[in-house]
Motif scaffolding. Structure first.
Motif, short mmCIF file in Angstrom:
data_model
loop_
_atom_site.label_atom_id
_atom_site.label_comp_id
_atom_site.label_asym_id
_atom_site.label_seq_id
_atom_site.Cartn_x
_atom_site.Cartn_y
_atom_site.Cartn_z
N THR A 222 0.83 -1.20 0.00
CA THR A 222 0.00 0.00 0.00
C THR A 222 0.87 1.25 0.00
O THR A 222 0.61 2.21 -0.73
CB THR A 222 -0.93 -0.01 1.24
N ASP B 239 -6.01 -0.60 -4.29
CA ASP B 239 -5.41 -1.24 -3.12
C ASP B 239 -6.29 -2.45 -2.80
O ASP B 239 -7.51 -2.32 -2.73
CB ASP B 239 -5.38 -0.26 -1.94
N GLU B 240 -5.66 -3.60 -2.61
CA GLU B 240 -6.38 -4.87 -2.45
C GLU B 240 -7.21 -5.17 -3.71
O GLU B 240 -8.43 -5.30 -3.65
CB GLU B 240 -7.27 -4.88 -1.19
MG LIG Z 1 -1.93 -2.90 2.26
#
Ligand SMILES: [Mg+2]
Ligand SMILES: Nc1ncnc2c1ncn2[C@@H]1O[C@H](COP(=O)(O)OP(=O)(O)OP(=O)(O)O)[C@@H](O)[C@H]1O
Length: 498
Positions: free
Chosen positions: A51, A145-146
């Motif tokens: 991240t 993100d993810e």
């Molecule tokens: Mg992360």
């Protein structure tokens, strides 16, 4: 040198004491930040710096007038959670004197004097329809993100919203932990070996990707792509070039994307391990499946028989220790007797487990039978008498008013005992994981008073057979009751009381 400076792995920079240098860490994070391919997936172990690496990337372009980045998480809660995207961005972008957050539209704006030069926006895309919010948008930098939390259609849609600008090529960046059931697993298949581990030599190498009717097609070179499928992709691009009255070369970039995968490993995140050395130990205490995904970075692991529990995880002891903190008997009730019409109905299970003052769990007794409600009631009452008032009784409660009144009726029958209804679990597979983690750490023991006599107490074998075959076994009533008893004891431990 300005008060806050940013360098990109630029060794030999002289740091003043009051200069904060924000830079990617050497290794995969730096490779991720520097990578120029159209689509880059940075995936793997928890805590690898994914991240952070994603949030660093737009900083390379904040001086380019008109630059826009949009970084997604699936839900708005995930964007705004403490320690989530917005928080982390604040800890990073907040150092820039020319940056200002706008929480009302989740945006960081970068200024030159009073003029906005560039923006980084955070957004969520929870439902499929949310993708239409971006209809007509042209975004040079799109981050997920993810990424595994998003659907393939969301990803494909945003791919079509990605445009290059002012000499900056369009970029799509995704970070994620391994998930064998996500479309990302399919997308990065070339980088993953048969055993589910990343093929290291392939990390950072490009593939040429084209998406058609919701499917991905990948090749080792652009020529291979253009010449494949009897020139199907070449034709498609030619037709579109004619329609748009553009050259083939110009049109090609709208369809063909370069893609690569970079592996994240927690050992590469020295910064995290410096400040939080116990992070690795925490990962080691995960249940087997989570451990294999989040610590070992394996992309193939799915729940299957034997993954949650193995017989050797449970030490057999002849008796309880002298001092016990709490005991629970959890009842998972079924209400059908075995008959020729229904030869294999669910079982009623009464699962008795204790916890001692050192945090060890002891499975003491499992009662299991298939009878009608009247018999079930009688046996629950008799068992309560045998267990005694120090044993807390937890009764699984079916949803709705009838479930509630059923449990209330039972509680009245059990007057004098500590009996409480517990709503039926929605998700056994999530709740079984903390139990599995405790079993893996050898913290759950089985009490068998017969162990030194050469015999075995009769409930032990069926219990081990069911849990070691979970989730493939025919029944999961003992697993459910095991979780129920564990939850009861565990929650009591946390809260200090019921
Ligand atoms: Mg992360
Ligand atoms: N380049 C860096 N400089 C300073 N700190 C860093 C850097 N990279 C990572 N970190 C630190 O490591 C922590 C964990 O990194 P990050 O949250 O990016 O990991 P992750 O791989 O996204 O983890 P998860 O799998 O849990 O999502 C960050 O909160 C930050 O404190």
């Amino acid at each position: 040198m300005s008060r806050f400076d940013i360098t990109y792995g630029d060794e030999g920079v002289v740091y003043d004491d009051d200069v904060i240098v924000i830079e990617p860490q050497e290794g995969p994070q730096e490779e991720f930040v520097a990578c120029d391919y159209d689509i880059v997936i940075y995936g793997g172990e928890a805590g690898g710096g994914k991240t952070y690496g994603l949030l660093l990337q737009p900083l390379q372009y904040i001086d380019t007038p008109g630059f826009e980045a949009v970084i997604f998480r699936r839900t708005s809660k995930q964007v705004m959670n403490p320690g989530g995207l917005w928080d982390t961005a604040e800890g990073l972008y907040g150092y820039f004197e020319n940056a200002e957050p706008r929480i009302s539209n989740l945006q960081w704006r970068f200024y030159d004097a009073k003029k906005i030069i560039s923006r980084v926006t955070f957004a969520h895309m929870e439902h499929e329809k949310n993708k239409l919010d971006w209809q007509g948008a042209e975004i040079p930098f799109i981050g997920f993100d993810e990424l595994t939390h998003f659907s393939k259609t969301m990803f494909l849609y945003m791919l079509s919203r990605n445009r290059s600008m002012s000499g900056i090529p369009g970029k799509i960046r995704g970070t994620c932990n391994p998930d064998p059931d996500s479309f990302v697993r399919e997308l990065i298949d070339w980088w993953i070996g048969e055993d589910g581990y990343v093929i290291e030599e392939r990390c950072g190498l490009p593939r040429w990707l084209i998406a058609d009717k919701g499917e991905f097609y990948q090749y080792n070179s652009e020529e291979e792509l253009l010449n494949s499928e009897d020139g199907r992709w070449r034709n498609k691009i030619e037709v579109e070039a004619q329609r748009l009255e553009r050259s083939f070369e110009q049109t090609k970039t709208m369809f063909i994307k370069t893609l690569t995968f970079i592996k994240a490993s927690v050992e590469d995140n020295k910064k995290l391990l410096e400040v939080n050395p116990e992070y690795l130990a925490n990962l080691n205490s995960l249940d087997y499946i989570e451990y294999m995904r989040l610590r070992k970075g394996n992309w193939n692991i799915r729940p299957s028989a034997g993954m949650y529990f193995k017989s050797e995880m449970f030490e057999i002891v002849p008796a309880l220790p002298a001092k016990i903190k709490k005991t629970v008997r959890f009842w998972d009730r079924a209400a059908t007797a075995k008959s020729s019409d229904n030869p294999d109905p669910d079982w009623t299970v009464g699962f008795k487990m204790s916890i001692d003052y050192d945090g060890f769990f002891y499975i003491e007794d499992i009662i299991r039978f298939r009878e009608n409600p009247g018999v079930v009631e009688r046996r629950i009452k008799n068992t309560a008498k045998q267990d005694g008032i120090k044993t807390f009784i937890r009764l699984e409660q079916e949803p709705g008013a009838s479930g509630k009144s059923e449990v209330q009726h039972l509680i009245r029958l059990l007057a004098g005992y500590n009996a409480v209804g517990v709503p039926k679990f929605k998700n056994t597979e999530t709740l079984v994981r903390p139990v599995s983690a405790q079993a893996r750490a050898n913290n759950i023991k089985i009490v068998d008073p017969l162990m030194n006599s050469g015999n075995q107490t009769s409930w032990i074998k069926p219990f081990l057979s069911e849990v070691t075959n979970h989730p493939d076994a025919a029944h999961d009533d003992q697993v459910v009751a095991f979780i129920g008893a564990f939850e009861g004891l565990h929650k009591a431990k946390k809260a200090g009381a019921w």
